[in-house]
Design an enzyme around this catalytic site. Sequence first.
Site, mmCIF file in Angstrom:
data_model
loop_
_atom_site.group_PDB
_atom_site.id
_atom_site.type_symbol
_atom_site.label_atom_id
_atom_site.label_comp_id
_atom_site.label_asym_id
_atom_site.label_seq_id
_atom_site.Cartn_x
_atom_site.Cartn_y
_atom_site.Cartn_z
ATOM 1 N N GLU B 51 0.817 -1.220 0.000
ATOM 2 C CA GLU B 51 0.000 0.000 0.000
ATOM 3 C C GLU B 51 0.848 1.267 0.000
ATOM 4 O O GLU B 51 0.449 2.292 -0.535
ATOM 5 C CB GLU B 51 -0.961 0.028 1.197
ATOM 6 C CG GLU B 51 -2.141 -0.924 1.094
ATOM 7 C CD GLU B 51 -1.856 -2.289 1.693
ATOM 8 O OE1 GLU B 51 -0.683 -2.555 2.054
ATOM 9 O OE2 GLU B 51 -2.797 -3.102 1.792
ATOM 10 N N PHE B 113 -11.769 -7.399 13.622
ATOM 11 C CA PHE B 113 -10.632 -7.822 12.807
ATOM 12 C C PHE B 113 -10.309 -6.746 11.771
ATOM 13 O O PHE B 113 -11.184 -6.294 11.040
ATOM 14 C CB PHE B 113 -10.941 -9.148 12.114
ATOM 15 C CG PHE B 113 -9.843 -9.596 11.182
ATOM 16 C CD1 PHE B 113 -8.574 -9.913 11.675
ATOM 17 C CD2 PHE B 113 -10.059 -9.679 9.821
ATOM 18 C CE1 PHE B 113 -7.561 -10.306 10.823
ATOM 19 C CE2 PHE B 113 -9.041 -10.073 8.956
ATOM 20 C CZ PHE B 113 -7.790 -10.394 9.465
ATOM 21 N N GLN B 114 -9.068 -6.369 11.705
ATOM 22 C CA GLN B 114 -8.573 -5.328 10.780
ATOM 23 C C GLN B 114 -9.326 -4.005 10.925
ATOM 24 O O GLN B 114 -9.490 -3.266 9.966
ATOM 25 C CB GLN B 114 -8.601 -5.821 9.323
ATOM 26 C CG GLN B 114 -7.590 -6.946 9.082
ATOM 27 C CD GLN B 114 -7.338 -7.254 7.614
ATOM 28 O OE1 GLN B 114 -8.220 -7.059 6.779
ATOM 29 N NE2 GLN B 114 -6.142 -7.747 7.309
ATOM 30 N N LYS B 163 -17.778 -1.186 5.237
ATOM 31 C CA LYS B 163 -18.211 -2.214 4.280
ATOM 32 C C LYS B 163 -19.722 -2.209 4.061
ATOM 33 O O LYS B 163 -20.185 -2.363 2.930
ATOM 34 C CB LYS B 163 -17.745 -3.579 4.792
ATOM 35 C CG LYS B 163 -17.878 -4.707 3.788
ATOM 36 C CD LYS B 163 -17.298 -5.999 4.383
ATOM 37 C CE LYS B 163 -17.665 -7.203 3.537
ATOM 38 N NZ LYS B 163 -16.724 -7.452 2.441
ATOM 39 N N MET B 468 23.692 10.535 3.920
ATOM 40 C CA MET B 468 23.374 11.831 4.526
ATOM 41 C C MET B 468 23.613 11.815 6.033
ATOM 42 O O MET B 468 24.207 12.735 6.597
ATOM 43 C CB MET B 468 21.913 12.209 4.196
ATOM 44 C CG MET B 468 21.582 13.641 4.522
ATOM 45 S SD MET B 468 22.682 14.802 3.698
ATOM 46 C CE MET B 468 21.619 15.402 2.398
#
Lengths: 169, 554
Positions: B51, B113-114, B163, B468
């Site tokens: 993602e 869940f999630q 959902k 750096m």
Amino acid sequence: MDEKFTIGMIVNNQAGVLNRVAGLFGKRCYNIDSITVGETENQQYSRMTIVSRGDEYTREQVIKQLSKLYDVKKVCLLPEENAISREHLLIKMHIPAEMKAKATEMINSFGGKILDFWDDCVTVEITDSSQMIDEFIHLSARIGILEICRSGCIAMVQGKDSPLTVEDL
Amino acid sequence: MLITGAQILIEELIQHGVDTIFGYPGGTIIDIYDQLLQHQDRIKHVLTAHEQGAVHAADGYARSSGKAGVVLATSGPGATNLVTGIAAAYMDSSPLIAITGNVATSMLGKDSFQEIDIIGVTQQIVKHSFIVKRVEDLANIIHEAFLIATSERNGPVLIDFPKDVQQAVFDYHPRQNIVAPSAPPQPLFLDYNPAVTAIANSKRPYIYCGGGVVRALAGQEVLGLAEKIQAPIGLSMMGLSGVPSSYPLYLGMTGMHGLYAANLLQSEADLLIAIGARFSDRATGNVQEFVKNRTIVHIDIDPAEINKNIHSRIGLCGDIKEILRQLTHRVQAKTNPQWLARIADCRQEQKALTADPQAFDPQNIVSLVHQFCTDDTIIATDVGQHQMWVMQYYPFEQPRTLITSGGLGAMGFGLGAAIGASLANQRRRTVLFSGDGSFGMNLIELTTAVCQRIPLVIILLDNGMLGMVHQLQGRFYGKRFSQTFLDRPTDFARVAQAYGAEGYTVTNLSEFHEALRQAFQLDTPVVIDCKISQDREALPMIPPGSSIKEIILK
């Protein structure tokens, strides 16, 4: 340099808005002394009053940053010299018998109202400016405070001006 | 027409001109993916490897096109994987729409869940966010989201989409006309006089541009003013590509790793006209020194930027293109012969800092790559020393051809962003400069670049270290190089080949030239791993919080 200042706001009356406003103060390291929220005559909008402190730079930035929030419809500083500001205090005091007369006199002199009383304990409400509420609490400490609950400040501009009306939204 | 929330989303995206979205499927956005399958002829979905790659791609799409970039992710880990990308878009004012699935509204708040409160997680890094709790609100929310992301100062907007709302059915009627979101607010009743007077009184005017000039495509207006008042132009990193480097008084990047002449002349200017810049600490260094002995005129679209980091005596707030037109119209043309002579001297001095032309040096590498590019080639970078070298040595000509993470400075940004930028421009030729550190973070997106057949040349400035931070340790931490040597046996050329891309390893300029020649003939991804010296630092450098007086040149 740091001075108290009061901000009035009209915001969307929705879940999460208080969070966004408080979050902005947190992220930008601004102080919140008190914050109050309540619905306006139009259910879509709430009014918030925030008392903060900071120098002129902070004041300018707070207003500009708040203006950028999508949920903030109006925001302005409420200058002390022409704002009416009030705070509500509930205070529960322990009052020994020998202090009773002195306590009653003090409560009366602040225009306080006794809401509940027992043998040695009273609950009082006072509505006044935040400074007067501070003063009352200071005096009460000498008698005996059991519990206090302050509402935070609410404020409005004096006179016919209404910078925070919801009518035109 | 009675359709589901998921269908409404697709219809609204198409209505708002979205042709491509980037994302990754998951349990709470199956309904949307179901619709994407049915409408794949109308809207393209680009599947990434992670993602984070998708959100950087959507951001790259937005930065290179000026249109909103859209990323889709599932709830929970899908959503949290977007966080760095949303923050990168926020810090650089990029118009990003992030859409996350979430558990059904009845399951919210139960640690399902999630389930993650992604609105809460991202609250401080979005311009605004919405959770869609009723399908009847959906179309308006999407419309508002596009308006917010692409109007005034751009920024990311997140839409959290449970959902059950995706599945809910609603009688949807597409709106007849979409309000054009891109019209910037017109400046009203601005008092130009103080700025006009300041310009008239100045002997050493200097124009300093930030990312706002790129976003507003105001390069021509900046040049108009610059030519009329004979001012040199320096830019913040985000301002690069905003004005063509072929302008005779173009000085390039200023700031912590800015060019010598650009910084020195900025410090000598008696008038600084800052346009679409926000005076980041990396751009100003020591603020007291930065403002000393000069007048600052600050032109920006965001009122909150005026007087935020720098107290400018003169602020002009609104659409910078229009303000510049008005200002240029009002100022008297002027000549500053002494100033021009001084500029010429400084540039001459700067020439002494040029690398040996035979050395396998970042300056020569960047210059050689430029020879293979056209003005419209998109240049993306990651974050670190290689990024500074590109900023210093690549002569940008066209706006939005530089895609880099400035404010957030997110290593791992480049590959996803390069893919998105190329796709936003009909698979335009794109070059990604990266380092072995940055590239290692998200190189999994090579698979996306290969599958999408992106004409992408990836130049790794590979010095085997986190350069750096290494440089800072070397200069300011007594050479205590904690965890910045990458003693890794990774063969990036073979990694590229394993992903289905081409890969070369080069150790000198002639090998590099040959590799570039082959790479630019291909229309698919190529990695060229340039093994460069560990001794080369990103210089000049003005140490953090310091001024031009402390500039390190060698």
